[in-house]
Design a protein around this motif. Structure first.
Motif, mmCIF file in Angstrom:
data_model
loop_
_atom_site.group_PDB
_atom_site.id
_atom_site.type_symbol
_atom_site.label_atom_id
_atom_site.label_comp_id
_atom_site.label_asym_id
_atom_site.label_seq_id
_atom_site.Cartn_x
_atom_site.Cartn_y
_atom_site.Cartn_z
ATOM 1 N N GLN A 233 53.883 42.910 30.620
ATOM 2 C CA GLN A 233 55.396 42.567 30.576
ATOM 3 C C GLN A 233 55.947 43.307 32.005
ATOM 4 O O GLN A 233 56.773 42.696 32.716
ATOM 5 C CB GLN A 233 56.294 43.087 29.418
ATOM 6 N N PHE A 234 55.704 44.642 32.151
ATOM 7 C CA PHE A 234 56.290 45.148 33.023
ATOM 8 C C PHE A 234 55.486 44.545 34.528
ATOM 9 O O PHE A 234 56.417 44.575 35.617
ATOM 10 C CB PHE A 234 55.906 46.675 33.257
ATOM 11 N N VAL A 235 54.537 44.192 34.458
ATOM 12 C CA VAL A 235 53.689 43.655 35.814
ATOM 13 C C VAL A 235 54.572 42.209 36.221
ATOM 14 O O VAL A 235 55.039 42.002 37.372
ATOM 15 C CB VAL A 235 52.204 43.449 35.720
ATOM 16 N N GLN A 236 54.867 41.476 35.239
ATOM 17 C CA GLN A 236 55.784 40.340 35.381
ATOM 18 C C GLN A 236 57.032 40.418 35.884
ATOM 19 O O GLN A 236 57.392 39.939 36.861
ATOM 20 C CB GLN A 236 55.696 39.517 33.969
ATOM 21 N N GLU A 237 57.741 41.599 35.233
ATOM 22 C CA GLU A 237 58.922 41.969 35.586
ATOM 23 C C GLU A 237 58.916 42.558 37.169
ATOM 24 O O GLU A 237 60.012 42.313 37.683
ATOM 25 C CB GLU A 237 59.658 42.806 34.839
ATOM 26 N N PHE A 238 58.038 43.124 37.496
ATOM 27 C CA PHE A 238 57.794 43.802 38.901
ATOM 28 C C PHE A 238 57.432 42.802 39.970
ATOM 29 O O PHE A 238 58.067 43.063 41.090
ATOM 30 C CB PHE A 238 56.995 44.978 38.662
ATOM 31 N N LEU A 239 56.431 41.861 39.561
ATOM 32 C CA LEU A 239 56.008 41.277 40.585
ATOM 33 C C LEU A 239 56.235 39.650 40.687
ATOM 34 O O LEU A 239 55.590 38.980 41.317
ATOM 35 C CB LEU A 239 54.312 41.117 40.544
ATOM 36 N N GLY A 240 56.999 39.264 39.579
ATOM 37 C CA GLY A 240 57.484 38.058 39.254
ATOM 38 C C GLY A 240 56.511 37.249 38.316
ATOM 39 O O GLY A 240 56.798 36.611 37.454
ATOM 40 N N LYS A 241 55.383 37.301 38.501
ATOM 41 C CA LYS A 241 54.007 36.778 37.782
ATOM 42 C C LYS A 241 53.229 37.882 37.718
ATOM 43 O O LYS A 241 53.270 38.960 38.120
ATOM 44 C CB LYS A 241 53.745 35.573 38.151
ATOM 45 N N ILE A 242 51.658 37.604 36.973
ATOM 46 C CA ILE A 242 50.678 38.395 36.786
ATOM 47 C C ILE A 242 49.781 37.921 37.659
ATOM 48 O O ILE A 242 48.772 36.994 37.396
ATOM 49 C CB ILE A 242 50.435 38.571 35.431
ATOM 50 N N PRO A 243 49.167 38.779 38.829
ATOM 51 C CA PRO A 243 47.949 38.446 39.783
ATOM 52 C C PRO A 243 46.807 38.880 38.958
ATOM 53 O O PRO A 243 46.648 39.876 38.570
ATOM 54 C CB PRO A 243 48.308 39.529 40.879
ATOM 55 N N LEU A 244 45.817 37.745 38.722
ATOM 56 C CA LEU A 244 44.495 38.060 38.190
ATOM 57 C C LEU A 244 43.599 38.091 39.092
ATOM 58 O O LEU A 244 43.632 37.435 39.946
ATOM 59 C CB LEU A 244 44.402 37.215 36.993
ATOM 60 N N ALA A 245 42.613 39.009 38.610
ATOM 61 C CA ALA A 245 41.424 39.062 39.601
ATOM 62 C C ALA A 245 40.177 39.418 38.878
ATOM 63 O O ALA A 245 40.151 40.228 37.809
ATOM 64 C CB ALA A 245 41.415 39.930 40.695
ATOM 65 N N HIS A 246 39.078 38.707 39.047
ATOM 66 C CA HIS A 246 37.678 38.983 38.274
ATOM 67 C C HIS A 246 37.302 40.138 39.123
ATOM 68 O O HIS A 246 37.063 40.162 40.327
ATOM 69 C CB HIS A 246 36.879 37.766 38.490
ATOM 70 N N VAL A 247 36.571 41.263 38.248
ATOM 71 C CA VAL A 247 36.125 42.234 38.867
ATOM 72 C C VAL A 247 34.767 42.043 39.803
ATOM 73 O O VAL A 247 34.461 42.559 40.646
ATOM 74 C CB VAL A 247 35.426 43.138 37.758
ATOM 75 N N ASP A 248 34.014 40.570 39.449
ATOM 76 C CA ASP A 248 33.053 40.227 40.336
ATOM 77 C C ASP A 248 33.411 39.822 41.728
ATOM 78 O O ASP A 248 33.109 40.118 42.748
ATOM 79 C CB ASP A 248 32.220 39.345 39.648
ATOM 80 N N ASP A 249 34.544 39.247 41.577
ATOM 81 C CA ASP A 249 35.306 38.769 42.977
ATOM 82 C C ASP A 249 35.902 40.012 43.523
ATOM 83 O O ASP A 249 35.880 39.810 45.103
ATOM 84 C CB ASP A 249 36.510 37.590 42.680
ATOM 85 N N TYR A 274 47.658 33.267 39.747
ATOM 86 C CA TYR A 274 48.941 34.109 39.586
ATOM 87 C C TYR A 274 49.855 33.560 38.514
ATOM 88 O O TYR A 274 50.179 32.448 38.430
ATOM 89 C CB TYR A 274 49.789 33.699 41.066
ATOM 90 N N VAL A 275 49.637 34.014 37.407
ATOM 91 C CA VAL A 275 50.124 33.407 36.186
ATOM 92 C C VAL A 275 51.334 34.330 35.341
ATOM 93 O O VAL A 275 51.347 35.394 35.749
ATOM 94 C CB VAL A 275 49.017 33.468 35.160
ATOM 95 N N SER A 276 51.884 33.529 34.571
ATOM 96 C CA SER A 276 52.854 34.049 33.645
ATOM 97 C C SER A 276 52.236 34.546 32.152
ATOM 98 O O SER A 276 51.449 34.275 31.867
ATOM 99 C CB SER A 276 54.198 33.157 33.317
ATOM 100 N N LEU A 277 53.199 35.618 31.468
ATOM 101 C CA LEU A 277 52.914 35.876 30.155
ATOM 102 C C LEU A 277 52.751 34.682 29.544
ATOM 103 O O LEU A 277 51.759 34.651 28.474
ATOM 104 C CB LEU A 277 53.854 36.706 29.706
ATOM 105 N N LYS A 278 53.480 33.758 29.523
ATOM 106 C CA LYS A 278 53.399 32.442 28.587
ATOM 107 C C LYS A 278 52.046 31.777 28.770
ATOM 108 O O LYS A 278 51.338 31.361 27.982
ATOM 109 C CB LYS A 278 54.552 31.712 28.908
ATOM 110 N N GLU A 279 51.723 31.881 30.128
ATOM 111 C CA GLU A 279 50.286 30.626 30.380
ATOM 112 C C GLU A 279 49.173 31.627 29.891
ATOM 113 O O GLU A 279 48.315 30.845 29.391
ATOM 114 C CB GLU A 279 50.205 30.643 31.931
ATOM 115 N N ILE A 280 49.310 32.983 29.967
ATOM 116 C CA ILE A 280 48.199 33.688 29.203
ATOM 117 C C ILE A 280 48.312 33.426 27.694
ATOM 118 O O ILE A 280 47.275 33.157 27.252
ATOM 119 C CB ILE A 280 48.220 35.160 29.528
ATOM 120 N N ALA A 281 49.246 33.559 27.000
ATOM 121 C CA ALA A 281 49.379 33.431 25.794
ATOM 122 C C ALA A 281 48.991 32.011 25.162
ATOM 123 O O ALA A 281 48.339 31.702 24.355
ATOM 124 C CB ALA A 281 50.971 33.659 25.234
ATOM 125 N N ASN A 282 49.210 30.879 26.174
ATOM 126 C CA ASN A 282 48.871 29.485 25.880
ATOM 127 C C ASN A 282 47.400 29.378 25.893
ATOM 128 O O ASN A 282 46.682 28.679 25.134
ATOM 129 C CB ASN A 282 49.539 28.604 26.626
#
Length: 340
Positions: A233-249, A274-282
């Motif tokens: 939740q903090f990351v979304q509030e801080f960055l607008g959405k949540i940037p995701l990265a795979h450790v291999d990438d 670059y996704v939202s909390l709602k997109e992750i939940a869905n």
């Protein structure tokens, strides 16, 4: 080049660093890896279990809180990956907080890179928390999140911090990254190229024997990890959405920046989604009906923030993992560890 090239990786037993070292060894590089304690059998054993480690891996004891230790590890190397970062402050040290410790350690590492005379490029593992697109006054966002964004280090964002740990981490990563970038300026001495890779929330599998903290955060929608959900939740509030990265990438991006034959320097955001909390939940609702998805933090941001970074891909890097693959691998990892 690989057969004769030595590289240094700090913070060797960490989530990103351990996989990075495994990949470097597989490619034929000689790796100087630093650990805080060479008597820690669990961490030493992990690194020595990698193929090629017997011939190509050299371990050094070095600690951010005693940064003179890094000189022997850096000596003779052509590339240095500075992955280590202090997360919990050691109050008995000479530093007042992790920002001061991180900065002092990075200053020493940069100095030893220049002193060695062999280091061509210093690659720093940064974090997206140093690139918040929030405006300087803390009210609202810029139009996009890209490499021009810098987290305002003033009191305008104080209301977002859930605890002192978050504030310390954000200050530490932002101040340290700014210093590392300054080391690549010609006026500050020498031809050392400096790259900062600002990694998103890192998910995927692991070589470690436990679930990494960032993986636990990524699956906190379907666990009882309240702290993980608050972090998302903090990351979304801080960055607008949540940037995701795979450790291999993330590891491949580090190696890509090292192996680039053309000049490369400056900061690069590293995230494939670059996704939202709602997109992750869905995603979890749709693909993992056996779990109860916690909806408490599933509301999306009011502003549809855009991800504006293409710098890494413009250089030729290609991400292999999208958001679905990252989240699916987080579930697989956590199940394998018996934590889900």
């Amino acid at each position: 080049m690989e057969a004769r090239c030595k590289v240094c990786v700090t913070g060797a037993s960490g989530y990103i660093a351990s996989l990075l070292i495994n990949k470097l060894l597989a490619k034929g590089y000689t790796v100087h890896a630093t650990l805080r304690d060479l008597k820690d059998e669990s961490k030493v054993g992990l690194l020595k279990s990698f193929p090629q480690s017997q011939d190509k891996l050299v371990l050094f004891q070095a600690d951010i809180y005693n940064s003179v230790d890094f000189e022997p590890a850096i000596k003779g190397c052509e590339f240095v990956f500075h992955v280590a970062t202090p997360l919990i402050h050691e109050p008995a040290s000479q530093f007042k907080d992790i920002t001061e410790a991180s900065l002092a350690g990075s200053e020493s590492i940069a100095m030893y890179c220049k002193k060695a005379g062999t280091v061509k490029r210093l690659i720093y593992t940064g974090s997206v928390v140093s690139a918040s697109p929030r405006r300087v006054d803390g009210i609202g966002f810029n139009d996009v999140m890209d490499e021009t964004c810098w987290t305002p280090l003033n009191d305008s964002l104080a209301y977002l911090y859930h605890d002192a740990y978050l504030k310390d981490y954000i200050y530490s990563k932002t101040v340290t990254e700014k210093y590392m970038l300054s080391c690549g300026n010609n006026e500050n001495g020498g031809r050392l190229e400096v790259v900062t890779l600002l990694c998103g929330a890192v998910g995927g599998d692991t070589l470690q024997s436990f679930t990494p903290g960032s993986v636990a955060i990524c699956i906190s929608h379907i666990t009882e990890n309240a702290m993980g959900r608050k972090s998302l939740q903090f990351v979304q509030e801080f960055l607008g959405k949540i940037p995701l990265a795979h450790v291999d990438d993330v590891c491949e991006a580090h190696i890509f920046c090292m192996e680039s034959t053309s000049s490369i320097n400056g900061r690069f955001l590293c995230a494939s989604s670059y996704v939202s909390l709602k997109e992750i939940a869905n995603h979890y609702v749709l693909h993992y009906p056996e779990f109860t998805v916690n909806q408490e933090y599933a509301d999306g941001p009011k502003k549809d923030m855009k991800w504006g970074s293409t710098k890494l891909c413009d250089k030729g890097f290609v991400y292999k993992y999208d958001a679905k693959m990252i989240l699916d691998d987080c579930v697989k990892c956590t199940r394998r560890m018996g934590d889900l």
